[in-house]
Design an enzyme around this catalytic site. Structure first.
Site, mmCIF file in Angstrom:
data_model
loop_
_atom_site.group_PDB
_atom_site.id
_atom_site.type_symbol
_atom_site.label_atom_id
_atom_site.label_comp_id
_atom_site.label_asym_id
_atom_site.label_seq_id
_atom_site.Cartn_x
_atom_site.Cartn_y
_atom_site.Cartn_z
ATOM 1 N N LYS A 22 35.492 50.814 45.608
ATOM 2 C CA LYS A 22 35.337 52.205 45.187
ATOM 3 C C LYS A 22 36.675 52.767 44.691
ATOM 4 O O LYS A 22 36.746 53.375 43.624
ATOM 5 C CB LYS A 22 34.835 53.054 46.371
ATOM 6 N N ASN A 23 37.731 52.532 45.478
ATOM 7 C CA ASN A 23 39.016 53.146 45.145
ATOM 8 C C ASN A 23 39.719 52.509 43.957
ATOM 9 O O ASN A 23 40.763 52.967 43.518
ATOM 10 C CB ASN A 23 39.941 53.127 46.365
ATOM 11 N N CYS A 117 40.020 69.639 52.918
ATOM 12 C CA CYS A 117 38.933 68.684 53.050
ATOM 13 C C CYS A 117 38.968 68.128 54.460
ATOM 14 O O CYS A 117 39.858 68.432 55.236
ATOM 15 C CB CYS A 117 39.014 67.571 52.010
ATOM 16 N N ARG A 122 45.568 67.764 51.934
ATOM 17 C CA ARG A 122 45.653 66.851 50.802
ATOM 18 C C ARG A 122 46.005 67.544 49.481
ATOM 19 O O ARG A 122 45.189 67.620 48.556
ATOM 20 C CB ARG A 122 44.347 66.069 50.651
ATOM 21 N N ASP A 295 41.865 32.867 80.806
ATOM 22 C CA ASP A 295 43.167 32.913 81.479
ATOM 23 C C ASP A 295 44.136 33.896 80.827
ATOM 24 O O ASP A 295 45.227 34.121 81.351
ATOM 25 C CB ASP A 295 43.797 31.510 81.503
ATOM 26 N N ARG A 387 51.956 28.973 91.326
ATOM 27 C CA ARG A 387 51.030 27.868 91.055
ATOM 28 C C ARG A 387 51.059 27.451 89.586
ATOM 29 O O ARG A 387 50.735 26.306 89.257
ATOM 30 C CB ARG A 387 49.588 28.286 91.390
#
Ligand code: UD1
Length: 417
Positions: A22-23, A117, A122, A295, A387
């Site tokens: 779209k952009n 908006c 913007r 783990d 361990r």
């Protein structure tokens, strides 16, 4: 108003085809205003914003044919109007992309100020400032911004954007393509959509170098001509379907995409446990990583206490492997356990506390949490960690950690680190 009703819980499986970006299609359609010849765009997505953009072109006087649903043949020979009207700008801010081409080709353009908006104010001040630098005069006339090129043509200039702006960069690219002389844009946006627009403009006869980098050089030409161009795949749609596969634990083949355009997203999602395989240069196979090791679950939970937002961790191997959660909560973490899923909200500041390690990886998780907590954390029963981790105290100290073993057992080689 339309609604979606979603019943979740189904793993998504199958193949989907990604549409055009779209952009990218929005500025490319605006670019058709730069020439009287026909520009054919393929792979234009059939979405609302592009229907709006098409309407804008038609309102201005261009002819738009769609021999196929996603192919637009635009001829902007008889442009009679030079403005992006309020009713279009208010529904779609990208209609400001008509400004650069109109100003460059016809020496005049008018646009209603976009106003507020949903994602902020913007403004388009950076677009307007750049047009002024290209020689236009810009004035506000009853709510509309009117730009004029006094000599009928813009002049190349050095434009350094204070802020990176995508549509601002695109507007200047289009305007400068028909300006007199050379324009240098610095701090330019570097998105794939910018490169796509540059490719189209160059096919139309423009001379743009450096698209995709912060500095672009544009040598203005007298006129631009017709061209054929295929819009790049939509990288945001691609990312959205990757997440859809991951979030539902499904398996989706995402076809017709360009993985190179979303490397950073792929990297992040991979490290969050999504398995993304490139079957070929335009197809990704996405599933939730089956091998995210149980783990690593406890350590990952500690990390997620510091991540922005909510993380859900589902333990599918051991039903009781959330013992570390209650200790992390004592340190200030926000964790809720329900069945085999832990929901972690972050970020939270952790504070040291006396805590107890319950198993090997839980101990590692608690050590990690303690490393980012304020104050002192005393972790008991670290025999669990012994361990599985060789000289963990020494290794962490060598990395600058302030950690020590409190022991009455002399048989350890960690003290001297
Ligand atoms: C484009 C995209 C949008 C995306 C955004 C950021 C299109 C059609 N839309 O929007 O989907 O979310 O980039 O990647 O391509 N700013 C000013 N003055 C200006 C211009 C911008 O202050 O003149 C500010 C904006 O308010 C914002 C920032 O700069 O804070 C970046 O905005 P910008 O890159 O211009 O976004 P758009 O091009 O509108």
């Amino acid at each position: 108003m339309d609604k979606f009703l979603v019943r979740g819980g189904r793993p998504l499986k199958g193949k989907i085809e990604i549409g055009g970006a779209k952009n990218s299609a929005l500025p490319c359609l605006a670019a058709t205003l730069l020439t009287a010849e026909t520009v054919t765009l393929h792979n234009v997505p059939y979405v609302k914003d592009l229907i709006t953009q098409r309407r804008l072109l038609e309102d201005l006087g261009a002819t738009v044919l769609t021999p196929e649903l996603r192919t637009h043949k635009v001829t902007a020979k008889n442009v009679q109007l030079f403005e992006a009207p309020y009713h279009l700008v208010k529904t779609m801010r990208a209609s400001v992309l008509a400004l650069g081409p109109l100003l460059a080709r016809f020496g005049q353009a008018k646009v209603s100020l976009p106003g507020g908006c949903a994602i902020g104010t913007r403004p388009i001040d950076l677009h307007l400032k750049a047009f002024e630098q290209l020689g236009a005069t810009v004035s506000l006339e009853s709510g509309d911004v009117v730009a004029r090129a006094p000599k009928g043509r813009l002049t190349g200039a050095n434009i350094a954007f204070e802020k990176v702006t995508v549509t601002g960069t695109e507007n200047v690219m289009m305007a400068a393509s028909l300006a007199d002389g050379k324009t240098i844009i610095s701090n330019a946006a570097q998105e794939p959509e910018i490169e796509d627009l540059a490719e189209l403009l160059n096919k139309m006869g423009a001379r743009i170098k450096g698209a995709g980098t912060p500095t672009m050089e544009i040598e203005g030409v007298e006129a631009l001509g017709g061209a054929q161009h295929t819009i790049i795949p939509d990288r945001i749609e691609t990312g959205t379907f990757i997440v859809a596969a991951a979030i539902t634990g499904g398996e989706i083949e995402v076809k017709g995409c360009n993985p190179d355009h979303i490397r950073a997203v792929i990297k992040e999602l991979t490290s969050a446990g999504v398995d993304i395989e490139e079957l070929n240069p335009s197809t990704l196979l996405v599933k939730r990583y089956p091998l995210f090791p149980t783990d690593m679950q406890a350590q990952y939970m500690a990390l997620m206490t510091q991540a922005e937002g909510t993380s859900k961790i589902t333990e599918t191997i051991f039903e009781n492997r959330f013992m570390h959660a209650s200790e992390l909560i004592r340190m200030g973490a926000d964790i809720h356990i329900s069945g085999n899923t832990a929901t972690v909200s972050g970020p939270r500041k952790l504070a040291g506390a006396p805590i107890i390690a319950s198993d090997l990886r839980a101990s590692a998780s608690l050590v990690l949490a303690a490393l980012c907590a304020s104050g002192e954390t005393l972790i008991d029963r670290v025999y669990h960690i012994d361990r599985g981790y060789e000289t963990i105290v020494r290794k962490l100290r060598s990395l600058g950690a302030d950690i020590e073993r409190i022991t009455d057992n002399l048989a350890t080689d960690e003290q001297g680190a």
